[in-house]
Enzyme design. Structure first.
Site, PDB file in Angstrom:
ATOM      1  N   SER A 123       0.801  -1.148   0.082  1.00 46.18           N
ATOM      2  CA  SER A 123      -0.028   0.096   0.060  1.00 46.18           C
ATOM      3  C   SER A 123       0.935   1.430  -0.116  1.00 46.18           C
ATOM      4  CB  SER A 123      -0.825  -0.056   1.255  1.00 46.18           C
ATOM      5  OG  SER A 123      -0.151  -0.141   2.214  1.00 46.18           O
ATOM      6  N   GLY A 163      -1.773  -4.250   1.444  1.00 41.10           N
ATOM      7  CA  GLY A 163      -1.934  -5.288   2.687  1.00 41.10           C
ATOM      8  C   GLY A 163      -1.010  -6.409   2.158  1.00 41.10           C
ATOM      9  N   ASN A 198       4.511  -4.695   5.761  1.00 39.22           N
ATOM     10  CA  ASN A 198       3.399  -5.581   6.516  1.00 39.22           C
ATOM     11  C   ASN A 198       3.879  -6.707   7.286  1.00 39.22           C
ATOM     12  OD1 ASN A 198       0.964  -3.977   5.801  1.00 39.22           O
ATOM     13  ND2 ASN A 198       1.537  -4.695   3.548  1.00 39.22           N
ATOM     14  N   ASP A 222      -4.007   8.040   9.479  1.00 30.59           N
ATOM     15  CA  ASP A 222      -3.672   6.624  10.134  1.00 30.59           C
ATOM     16  C   ASP A 222      -2.315   6.784  10.739  1.00 30.59           C
ATOM     17  OD1 ASP A 222      -2.213   6.092   7.781  1.00 30.59           O
ATOM     18  OD2 ASP A 222      -3.386   4.400   7.059  1.00 30.59           O
ATOM     19  N   HIS A 228       0.651   5.584   6.378  1.00 30.71           N
ATOM     20  CA  HIS A 228       0.691   5.802   4.862  1.00 30.71           C
ATOM     21  C   HIS A 228       0.742   7.386   4.348  1.00 30.71           C
ATOM     22  CE1 HIS A 228      -1.806   2.138   5.314  1.00 30.71           C
ATOM     23  NE2 HIS A 228      -0.743   1.897   4.320  1.00 30.71           N
TER      24      HIS A 228
END
Length: 223
Positions: A45, A82, A110, A191, A194
Site C-alpha cells: 500500500s 496489504g 506488512n 492513520d 501511509h
C-alpha cells in the site's frame, strides 16, 4: 453552406489524414514511440497509493519526475495493499512481465506490522531478488525498518535484510523507503502510516537519484 459537409475525395482524404497525423504527433509525442525501458514497482500500500488519487501514487509521481528529467521509461504500478513479502513472491511472475527491464521492490512493511519472523521476510526478499536477477532484471530494493515497539532483537534481525540481499545479488539499495516521511503527521494520512500526496512527493524526490542510477545500470546491462 452545406458544401462543407460534402464527402471528401480520396486525395483530399489522404491530405486530411496526413495533416491530422502530423498534428497528433506534435501534440502527443509520447504516443509516437514506446518507452525504451519498463520499470515495475512491486510493492504494497505504501507504493500502491492507498487512499490517494491515482495520479498521486508513488509510481505515477515517479513517472512524472522521470519524464521531466527526460528519461524514456514506463513506470508500472504493481502495488497491492496489504501485501506481505510472501504475497509479493507468490505473484511475482505475473506482476513482473517478461518485458520488464527493472524493478523497485517495496515490500516488508506488512511483515513487520504483523510480527512475521524476519527469517521468513529475508527468505522472501532474497528469493524475489534472486529470481529477478536470474532473468536479467535490474533491481532496486526499497528497504524498510522494523517498528521499534517490537523490541531490539526483532529490529536487529529485520533491519539488515535489504542491505544483505542487495550485496549478495548485485542489486541497488535505498535503505528506507519512508525516509523523511515516517512519523511526520503533515506528510501522512490520518492513520499515521501511509504517506499522503505530499509525502509521496518527498519520497520521490529522495529516491530519484537512486532510481536514476537503476536506469543507468539497466541501460548498461542491456548494451
Amino acid at each position: 453552406m452545406w458544401r462543407i459537409f460534402q464527402p471528401l475525395g480520396s486525395d483530399r482524404v489522404n491530405r486530411f489524414l496526413f495533416v491530422l497525423g502530423v498534428f497528433l504527433l506534435a501534440a502527443f509525442p509520447g504516443a509516437a514511440q514506446a518507452a525504451d525501458l519498463k520499470l515495475v514497482v512491486l510493492g504494497d500500500s505504501l507504493s500502491a497509493g492507498y487512499q490517494l488519487a491515482p495520479e498521486d501514487a508513488f509510481p505515477e509521481q515517479l513517472q512524472k519526475a522521470l519524464d521531466e528529467k527526460g528519461h524514456s521509461v514506463e513506470v508500472v504500478n504493481a502495488g497491492v495493499s496489504g501485501d506481505t513479502t510472501s504475497g509479493g513472491l507468490s505473484r511475482l511472475d505475473w506482476s513482473v512481465g517478461a518485458d520488464t527491464d527493472a524493478v523497485i521492490v517495496e515490500l516488508g512493511a506488512n511483515d513487520a506490522l504483523r510480527g512475521i519472523s524476519p527469517e521468513i521476510t529475508r527468505k522472501n526478499i532474497e528469493e524475489i531478488t534472486r529470481r529477478l536477477r536470474e532473468r536479467g532484471v535490474e533491481v532496486l530494493l526499497a528497504g524498510m525498518l522494523a517498528p521499534r515497539n517490537l523490541g531490539p532483537e526483532y529490529a536487529d534481525a529485520f533491519d539488515p535484510i535489504y542491505a544483505d540481499v542487495a550485496n549478495a545479488h548485485d542489486a541497488l539499495l535505498y535503505p528506507f523507503f519512508l525516509e523523511g516521511v515516517a512519523l511526520d503527521q503533515d506528510l501522512n494520512l490520518s492513520d499515521g502510516m501511509h504517506p499522503n500526496a505530499a509525502g509521496v512527493a518527498v519520497i520521490v524526490e529522495n529516491i530519484l537519484p537512486k532510481v536514476t542510477e537503476l536506469l543507468a545500470k539497466t541501460k548498461s546491462s542491456k548494451g
